[in-house]
Design a protein around this motif. Sequence first.
Motif, PDB file in Angstrom:
ATOM      1  N   MET A  69      -8.957 -40.366 -12.748  1.00 40.21           N
ATOM      2  CA  MET A  69     -10.383 -40.642 -12.593  1.00 40.21           C
ATOM      3  C   MET A  69     -10.844 -40.316 -11.177  1.00 40.21           C
ATOM      4  O   MET A  69     -10.201 -40.687 -10.203  1.00 40.21           O
ATOM      5  CB  MET A  69     -10.631 -42.119 -12.898  1.00 40.21           C
ATOM      6  N   LEU A  70     -11.965 -39.594 -11.063  1.00 39.08           N
ATOM      7  CA  LEU A  70     -12.648 -39.380  -9.794  1.00 39.08           C
ATOM      8  C   LEU A  70     -13.935 -40.189  -9.833  1.00 39.08           C
ATOM      9  O   LEU A  70     -14.680 -40.130 -10.815  1.00 39.08           O
ATOM     10  CB  LEU A  70     -12.992 -37.904  -9.590  1.00 39.08           C
ATOM     11  N   ALA A  75     -23.241 -39.577  -2.493  1.00 39.85           N
ATOM     12  CA  ALA A  75     -23.736 -38.306  -3.028  1.00 39.85           C
ATOM     13  C   ALA A  75     -22.789 -37.157  -2.664  1.00 39.85           C
ATOM     14  O   ALA A  75     -22.603 -36.847  -1.494  1.00 39.85           O
ATOM     15  CB  ALA A  75     -25.133 -38.024  -2.500  1.00 39.85           C
ATOM     16  N   GLY A  76     -22.142 -36.594  -3.660  1.00 40.22           N
ATOM     17  CA  GLY A  76     -21.231 -35.481  -3.454  1.00 40.22           C
ATOM     18  C   GLY A  76     -19.873 -35.842  -2.887  1.00 40.22           C
ATOM     19  O   GLY A  76     -19.074 -34.965  -2.586  1.00 40.22           O
ATOM     20  N   VAL A  77     -19.578 -37.134  -2.724  1.00 38.26           N
ATOM     21  CA  VAL A  77     -18.290 -37.583  -2.181  1.00 38.26           C
ATOM     22  C   VAL A  77     -17.513 -38.256  -3.305  1.00 38.26           C
ATOM     23  O   VAL A  77     -17.930 -39.288  -3.830  1.00 38.26           O
ATOM     24  CB  VAL A  77     -18.468 -38.565  -0.995  1.00 38.26           C
ATOM     25  N   TRP A  78     -16.371 -37.670  -3.667  1.00 36.70           N
ATOM     26  CA  TRP A  78     -15.576 -38.155  -4.798  1.00 36.70           C
ATOM     27  C   TRP A  78     -14.271 -38.741  -4.302  1.00 36.70           C
ATOM     28  O   TRP A  78     -13.597 -38.166  -3.456  1.00 36.70           O
ATOM     29  CB  TRP A  78     -15.301 -37.016  -5.773  1.00 36.70           C
ATOM     30  N   GLN A  79     -13.917 -39.892  -4.817  1.00 36.40           N
ATOM     31  CA  GLN A  79     -12.662 -40.565  -4.473  1.00 36.40           C
ATOM     32  C   GLN A  79     -11.740 -40.495  -5.680  1.00 36.40           C
ATOM     33  O   GLN A  79     -12.138 -40.846  -6.787  1.00 36.40           O
ATOM     34  CB  GLN A  79     -12.939 -42.024  -4.125  1.00 36.40           C
ATOM     35  N   TYR A 112     -21.416 -46.128 -11.475  1.00 37.79           N
ATOM     36  CA  TYR A 112     -20.921 -44.972 -10.736  1.00 37.79           C
ATOM     37  C   TYR A 112     -20.750 -43.801 -11.690  1.00 37.79           C
ATOM     38  O   TYR A 112     -20.453 -43.983 -12.865  1.00 37.79           O
ATOM     39  CB  TYR A 112     -19.555 -45.267 -10.084  1.00 37.79           C
ATOM     40  N   ALA A 113     -20.931 -42.602 -11.144  1.00 34.02           N
ATOM     41  CA  ALA A 113     -20.599 -41.396 -11.892  1.00 34.02           C
ATOM     42  C   ALA A 113     -19.098 -41.171 -11.758  1.00 34.02           C
ATOM     43  O   ALA A 113     -18.522 -41.379 -10.693  1.00 34.02           O
ATOM     44  CB  ALA A 113     -21.361 -40.200 -11.340  1.00 34.02           C
TER      45      ALA A 113
END
Length: 121
Positions: A69-70, A75-79, A112-113
Amino acid sequence: MTNRIIMNSSGVKLSRPGIDVLSASDINLLFNSNYMSIGLFQAGTLSTTTGFTSYWFGLTLPILPLVSMLVEVAAGVWQHSSRAVGSSDKQGLVQYRVYNDRMEVKALSAGYACRYSVWVL
């Protein structure tokens, strides 16, 4: 010329470039059908809510899959949040449970997306 691939009644083997498949050790094989391999089964995006939501795989798998999972933390920052079964990510943003036929996902504080991948053997 080096033999790189062999197909016979015992299976299929493919060696690294320059390595003869007939004498190659397992470390020098790029593929060996004697071993299971992992494959991407399903991938997509989802939006989380504060309650668990079920996302069905469309069939019942014989064993539990691995879910990666990400989570979009800004905005535009994925963990990256990859846990085998039922854990939450490092910041406690998203929690999910994995079953043979579905995964259940929820946000712990706000929506969250997420981008997900389901991997199977």
